[in-house]
Enzyme design. Structure first.
Site, PDB file in Angstrom:
ATOM      1  N   GLU A  21       0.836  -1.224   0.000  1.00 10.36           N
ATOM      2  CA  GLU A  21       0.000   0.000   0.000  1.00 10.36           C
ATOM      3  C   GLU A  21       0.862   1.262   0.000  1.00 10.36           C
ATOM      4  OE1 GLU A  21      -3.701   0.095   2.047  1.00 10.36           O
ATOM      5  OE2 GLU A  21      -3.873  -2.077   2.017  1.00 10.36           O
TER       6      GLU A  21
HETATM    7  C1  LIG Z   1       2.685  -9.518  -0.268  1.00 13.88           C
HETATM    8  C2  LIG Z   1       2.281  -8.372  -1.153  1.00 13.88           C
HETATM    9  C3  LIG Z   1       0.932  -8.074  -1.325  1.00 13.88           C
HETATM   10  C4  LIG Z   1       0.551  -7.041  -2.168  1.00 13.88           C
HETATM   11  N1  LIG Z   1      -0.789  -6.795  -2.379  1.00 13.88           N
HETATM   12  C5  LIG Z   1      -1.162  -5.918  -3.350  1.00 13.88           C
HETATM   13  C6  LIG Z   1      -2.550  -5.769  -3.722  1.00 13.88           C
HETATM   14  O1  LIG Z   1      -3.436  -6.387  -3.135  1.00 13.88           O
HETATM   15  N2  LIG Z   1      -2.846  -4.929  -4.733  1.00 13.88           N
HETATM   16  C7  LIG Z   1      -1.914  -4.220  -5.416  1.00 13.88           C
HETATM   17  O2  LIG Z   1      -2.253  -3.507  -6.350  1.00 13.88           O
HETATM   18  N3  LIG Z   1      -0.588  -4.323  -5.075  1.00 13.88           N
HETATM   19  C8  LIG Z   1      -0.200  -5.154  -4.070  1.00 13.88           C
HETATM   20  N4  LIG Z   1       1.129  -5.281  -3.729  1.00 13.88           N
HETATM   21  C9  LIG Z   1       2.126  -4.448  -4.394  1.00 13.88           C
HETATM   22  C10 LIG Z   1       2.749  -3.390  -3.465  1.00 13.88           C
HETATM   23  O3  LIG Z   1       1.836  -2.373  -3.194  1.00 13.88           O
HETATM   24  C11 LIG Z   1       4.053  -2.918  -4.140  1.00 13.88           C
HETATM   25  O4  LIG Z   1       4.977  -3.971  -3.991  1.00 13.88           O
HETATM   26  C12 LIG Z   1       4.585  -1.632  -3.537  1.00 13.88           C
HETATM   27  O5  LIG Z   1       3.762  -0.548  -3.838  1.00 13.88           O
HETATM   28  C13 LIG Z   1       6.010  -1.308  -4.014  1.00 13.88           C
HETATM   29  O6  LIG Z   1       6.164  -1.445  -5.375  1.00 13.88           O
HETATM   30  P1  LIG Z   1       7.389  -2.326  -5.934  1.00 13.88           P
HETATM   31  O7  LIG Z   1       7.385  -3.599  -5.181  1.00 13.88           O
HETATM   32  O8  LIG Z   1       7.280  -2.396  -7.405  1.00 13.88           O
HETATM   33  O9  LIG Z   1       8.693  -1.545  -5.515  1.00 13.88           O
HETATM   34  P2  LIG Z   1       9.425  -0.368  -6.335  1.00 13.88           P
HETATM   35  O10 LIG Z   1       8.447   0.698  -6.679  1.00 13.88           O
HETATM   36  O11 LIG Z   1      10.204  -0.979  -7.447  1.00 13.88           O
HETATM   37  O12 LIG Z   1      10.422   0.196  -5.228  1.00 13.88           O
HETATM   38  C14 LIG Z   1      11.691  -0.396  -4.949  1.00 13.88           C
HETATM   39  C15 LIG Z   1      12.361   0.471  -3.893  1.00 13.88           C
HETATM   40  O13 LIG Z   1      12.562   1.807  -4.406  1.00 13.88           O
HETATM   41  C16 LIG Z   1      11.942   2.748  -3.546  1.00 13.88           C
HETATM   42  N5  LIG Z   1      11.375   3.842  -4.344  1.00 13.88           N
HETATM   43  C17 LIG Z   1      10.655   3.763  -5.487  1.00 13.88           C
HETATM   44  N6  LIG Z   1      10.300   4.982  -5.911  1.00 13.88           N
HETATM   45  C18 LIG Z   1      10.757   5.859  -4.997  1.00 13.88           C
HETATM   46  C19 LIG Z   1      10.705   7.283  -4.881  1.00 13.88           C
HETATM   47  N7  LIG Z   1      10.064   8.060  -5.761  1.00 13.88           N
HETATM   48  N8  LIG Z   1      11.322   7.841  -3.802  1.00 13.88           N
HETATM   49  C20 LIG Z   1      11.963   7.077  -2.879  1.00 13.88           C
HETATM   50  N9  LIG Z   1      12.067   5.727  -2.948  1.00 13.88           N
HETATM   51  C21 LIG Z   1      11.465   5.129  -4.000  1.00 13.88           C
HETATM   52  C22 LIG Z   1      10.856   1.980  -2.817  1.00 13.88           C
HETATM   53  O14 LIG Z   1      10.510   2.608  -1.583  1.00 13.88           O
HETATM   54  C23 LIG Z   1      11.522   0.624  -2.624  1.00 13.88           C
HETATM   55  O15 LIG Z   1      12.362   0.672  -1.494  1.00 13.88           O
HETATM   56  C24 LIG Z   1       1.534  -6.281  -2.850  1.00 13.88           C
HETATM   57  C25 LIG Z   1       2.886  -6.568  -2.637  1.00 13.88           C
HETATM   58  C26 LIG Z   1       3.272  -7.595  -1.823  1.00 13.88           C
HETATM   59  C27 LIG Z   1       4.727  -7.894  -1.659  1.00 13.88           C
END
Ligand SMILES: Cc1cc2nc3c(=O)[nH]c(=O)nc-3n(C[C@H](O)[C@H](O)[C@H](O)COP(=O)(O)OP(=O)(O)OC[C@H]3O[C@@H](n4cnc5c(N)ncnc54)[C@H](O)[C@@H]3O)c2cc1C
Length: 317
Positions: free
Chosen positions: A297
């Site tokens: 989230e």
């Molecule tokens: C178990 C699980 C359940 C989930 N459930 C859902 C769900 O029900 N529905 C849904 O839609 N999604 C869901 N998600 C997705 C979740 O919301 C995303 O994993 C999350 O938003 C982060 O995106 P990402 O994993 O692609 O990380 P990325 O966006 O690739 O980020 C990687 C790292 O870079 C950092 N980063 C990225 N951009 C910035 C910035 N602008 N400034 C500073 N730091 C930054 C992040 O904080 C992180 O540390 C789920 C994920 C998991 C693991």
């Protein structure tokens, strides 16, 4: 507030079971906030009765924090939208009957070109990926949601075309206190275990709870958990009062409570010593479960971006 209390209590025992419930709230908020009367009548009663679960689908393989780069596409054809694309890591996927989905309806319009649709399980062209193997919250199903020429009735559009990202952001504003409550429950559960163990484990002829180093850890864990709980309840009450702008407070509750959960769970493992590192005891599960609250989230980095953006905007008024 009720969502937070239920999520907290369930999480005190199991963060994953709590997520089946809280993930349903996440999937339901778009309908609660933006559904018309007909949509609310059609979908909410069965969810409220616990007959159906819901899921919220925005994340894709190339679009996590940068939700604006989603590629899932919905094209209007007559009385239907034709939905194509793959959503990744969707909580409750495969188990839920109701999916609220953010998809691009007009690429040229950028952030104003996304829309929110309700998709029912059983719709032709809706399939699910394998259950993901995760570090924690393993009892919660996380799967891909795959749309292939999936025909969604136009009546399932939430609000208007172009409102997709607003629906998503308002949904997160409302659901993040729920993640924060999950974090408080996990912290409390880990503290309960650590306190109990500290009274039973004897070293140097005394229970380890008699050592000041352990007492101070327990005191900090309890104080931090209580502070997080107070912030989460204050935020939940603010949301319930109908306050218009809740983004900053929701982000603060989520970021603070999840950081507390991670710290408290790590310290709880420390109180258990080597036994805490073994799967024979439940405390390591709390540490694995706590981690996700800092990620989903919106990661805690993104929450801090939101808080800072609000602070700066407010200071310019
Ligand atoms: C178990 C699980 C359940 C989930 N459930 C859902 C769900 O029900 N529905 C849904 O839609 N999604 C869901 N998600 C997705 C979740 O919301 C995303 O994993 C999350 O938003 C982060 O995106 P990402 O994993 O692609 O990380 P990325 O966006 O690739 O980020 C990687 C790292 O870079 C950092 N980063 C990225 N951009 C910035 C910035 N602008 N400034 C500073 N730091 C930054 C992040 O904080 C992180 O540390 C789920 C994920 C998991 C693991």
């Amino acid at each position: 507030m009720e969502l937070c209390l239920a999520t907290e209590e369930l999480s005190r025992a199991c963060g994953a079971i709590a997520l089946g419930f809280a993930g349903t709230a996440l999937g339901t908020y778009p309908i609660l906030l933006y559904g018309n009367d007909e949509q609310k009548k059609r979908f909410l009663p069965d969810i409220a009765k616990g007959k159906k679960l819901a899921a919220f689908c925005i994340t894709e393989a190339e679009a996590g924090s940068d939700a604006g780069s989603i590629k899932t596409h919905a094209k209007r054809e007559g009385d239907h939208y034709i939905l194509n694309g793959t959503k990744q890591w969707i909580t409750n996927a495969g188990e839920a009957d109701v999916y609220t989905v953010i998809a691009i309806t007009d690429k040229a319009k950028g952030a104003r070109g996304a829309s929110a649709l309700i998709v029912e399980k059983g719709t032709k062209g809706l399939e699910f990926g394998k259950k993901e193997k995760k570090l924690g919250i393993r009892a919660s199903a996380t799967r891909e949601v795959i749309f292939t020429d999936c025909k969604v009735p136009k009546e399932n559009l939430l609000s208007k075309e172009g409102m997709g990202f607003i629906v998503a952001m308002k949904t997160f504003d409302n659901s993040r206190p729920g993640v924060a409550a999950q974090a408080v429950g996990i912290a409390q559960g880990a503290l309960d275990l650590a306190l109990d163990y500290s009274k039973k484990r004897v070293q140097f002829g005394s229970p380890i709870s008699s050592f000041q180093a352990i007492q101070h850890m327990l005191a900090d864990m309890a104080t931090q958990t209580e502070a997080a709980r107070a912030l989460v309840y204050a935020t939940a009450r603010m949301v319930d009062s109908g306050a218009k702008t809740i983004s900053k407070e929701s982000a603060m509750a989520k970021v603070y409570a999840s950081d507390v959960a991670m710290k408290v769970a790590v310290d709880a493992v420390q109180v258990f010593g080597g036994y805490g590192y073994m799967r024979d005891y439940p405390v390591e599960k709390f540490m694995r479960d706590a981690k996700i609250t800092q990620i989903y989230e919106g990661t805690n980095q993104i929450q801090r971006n939101i808080i800072a953006a609000h602070l700066i905007k407010e200071s310019l008024r």
